[in-house]
Design an enzyme around this catalytic site. Structure first.
Site, PDB file in Angstrom:
ATOM      1  N   ASP A 196       1.068  -1.214  -0.026  1.00 54.03           N
ATOM      2  CA  ASP A 196      -0.051  -0.114   0.018  1.00 54.03           C
ATOM      3  C   ASP A 196       0.910   1.241   0.046  1.00 54.03           C
ATOM      4  OD1 ASP A 196      -2.423   2.032   0.933  1.00 54.03           O
ATOM      5  OD2 ASP A 196      -3.352   0.138   0.864  1.00 54.03           O
ATOM      6  N   HIS A 225      -4.178   6.218   3.145  1.00 55.08           N
ATOM      7  CA  HIS A 225      -4.920   5.013   2.638  1.00 55.08           C
ATOM      8  C   HIS A 225      -4.170   3.892   3.488  1.00 55.08           C
ATOM      9  CE1 HIS A 225      -5.981   1.257   0.438  1.00 55.08           C
ATOM     10  NE2 HIS A 225      -7.200   1.956   0.418  1.00 55.08           N
ATOM     11  N   SER A 377     -11.687  -1.691   0.626  1.00 54.70           N
ATOM     12  CA  SER A 377     -10.240  -1.602   1.108  1.00 54.70           C
ATOM     13  C   SER A 377     -10.298  -1.709   2.552  1.00 54.70           C
ATOM     14  CB  SER A 377      -9.650  -0.075   1.002  1.00 54.70           C
ATOM     15  OG  SER A 377      -9.272  -0.001  -0.215  1.00 54.70           O
TER      16      SER A 377
END
Length: 436
Positions: A196, A225, A377
């Site tokens: 990520d 994120h 996610s």
């Protein structure tokens, strides 16, 4: 009236048969999305005013297939904002400009390709996965698509693909990236890996977890994120708990704040590193199209005993499969709301293995704060964390069956990880992070 109904049935059957035939005769389509027949959007009623003339049926069904293959608009916009560092493939998926990836290029094929004017940009050996990837630049004055087409016509004995971008695209509150992320030292053998953005290990939710990270698109940078996903994997702070609180985590940052971050070659290198470090479970809350290099890397990792968990994506129930969640044996995770109903925007299909909380809940945010998240996610890392402490079979056995009885394409085998849903108000969450 009976004649009209029979006519409608005829056209429906004919359209379905044409869809199957077109898919069988369309190698580019099948190469892009395997199993598309399982996820073609439902045909609208055919008959009466809605029934196309026979001459238009082929064009009509081709339109359905072409639409299913198209990249979501949010991903296509990445190329327009990249200052020409990104291009798009024929289906609109963002790719690194002027880069073609060849897997395990042989000596004879190498000579043929170089003689045709292609230039080797770089070559990378992924030792843990046993893969060599060669990145080529097209011959002068030849577009990327033309160069790909010529390579395919040359029939070189090697797999070729675009260098696709995998993206957690979407709206985000505040800046998606912060400063440089400290590499850290791993004092124990890590049991979880994350591909990520970089994370902020000083966040209260992560303070109790050993974390080390490495950048594959430049130095690792803290990202909103990756931080939210990491907190839902190993975080613990007050009432907040991830899927495996306090577990050691290795983070591979494949973005580095770069417009070309998230490339297939970068993702493969990150996975190779995690495999070399002995990580047994890896979470990838990213999406992209089918890509030969990433598919090969994941298959090799799985053969070495690594479990890959991925988010199925948020492009709607009729969307074509997204990857890596749709690769064979990858554990695909969808998300449910606080009322245990699937997110309307979540993907559906045989790639859905589990459901987990993914909305109406808190996750870690930059500057030590908290945010409210929504998306598949944020469901995948919960399942990844849980799989470090139990088996997939046990997790499936204990799952809460939702939707139709038994496994289904909406909820998979059922809901797990409900204990990792933290009420946003309980931690003072502000804003909303809505990504893949």
């Amino acid at each position: 009236m009976e004649d009209l109904k029979m006519g409608e049935q005829f056209w429906r059957v004919l359209a379905a048969l044409l869809t199957v035939v077109l898919m069988a005769l369309s190698p580019p389509a099948m190469a892009q999305i395997p199993g598309l027949s399982r996820s073609i959007p439902s045909l609208p009623p055919l008959g009466g005013d809605g029934m196309p003339p026979l001459a238009d049926t082929d064009r009509y069904v081709r339109g359905i297939v072409d639409e299913a293959l198209q990249a979501p608009r949010r991903l296509t916009r990445l190329a327009r904002r990249s200052d020409r560092r990104l291009d798009v493939d024929p289906n609109g998926w963002p790719v690194v400009a002027r880069e073609i990836v060849v897997i395990d290029l042989g000596t004879r094929a190498r000579a043929t390709i170089l003689a045709a004017g292609y230039v080797i940009v770089r070559e990378e050996r992924l030792e843990a996965l046993g893969i060599t990837s060669t990145v080529l630049a097209p011959p002068r004055r030849m577009s990327l698509d033309e160069a790909m087409e010529m390579l395919e016509q040359m029939n070189v004995e090697a797999s070729i693909s675009y260098n696709h971008i995998h993206a957690p695209a979407g709206a985000i509150a505040g800046s998606p990236y912060g400063g440089l992320a400290p590499a850290g030292v791993m004092p124990v053998r890590p049991r979880l890996g994350l591909i990520d953005s970089g994370v902020d290990p000083s966040h209260p939710a992560l303070a109790g977890s050993p974390i080390a990270q490495r950048g594959f698109a430049g130095p690792p940078r803290m990202g909103a994120h990756g931080l939210a996903v990491a907190s839902l994997m190993v975080g613990q702070s007050g009432s907040f708990r991830g899927g495996a609180p306090g577990e050691a985590l290795l983070v591979a940052d494949i973005y580095g704040g770069q417009s070309t971050g998230g490339a297939s070659t970068t993702l493969a290198r990150a996975l190779d590193w995690l495999v070399s470090e002995g990580v047994p479970v890896v979470n990838i809350s990213l999406v992209g199209p089918r890509n030969a290099l990433v598919e090969r890397a994941i298959a090799r990792a799985q053969a070495l005993g690594v479990t890959i968990v991925a988010a199925v994506g948020n492009d709607g129930p009729a969307a074509a499969p997204l990857y890596p969640a749709s690769y064979p044996a990858v554990i695909g995770v969808t998300a449910v709301t606080g009322r245990n109903s699937v997110l309307p925007e979540a993907a559906r299909g045989p790639q859905v293995d589990f459901s987990a909380p993914g909305a109406d809940m808190a996750a870690a945010a930059q500057a030590g704060g908290w945010t409210t998240v929504r998306g598949t996610s944020f469901a995948a890392p919960i399942v990844a964390g849980m799989l470090t402490r139990t088996t997939r079979a046990t997790l499936a056995r204990d799952a809460l069956d939702l939707g139709l009885p038994g496994p289904d394409p909406v909820y998979g085998v059922g809901l797990v990880g409900s204990a990792s849903r933290t009420e946003p108000r309980s931690v003072g969450a502000r804003g909303r992070l809505r990504l893949q």
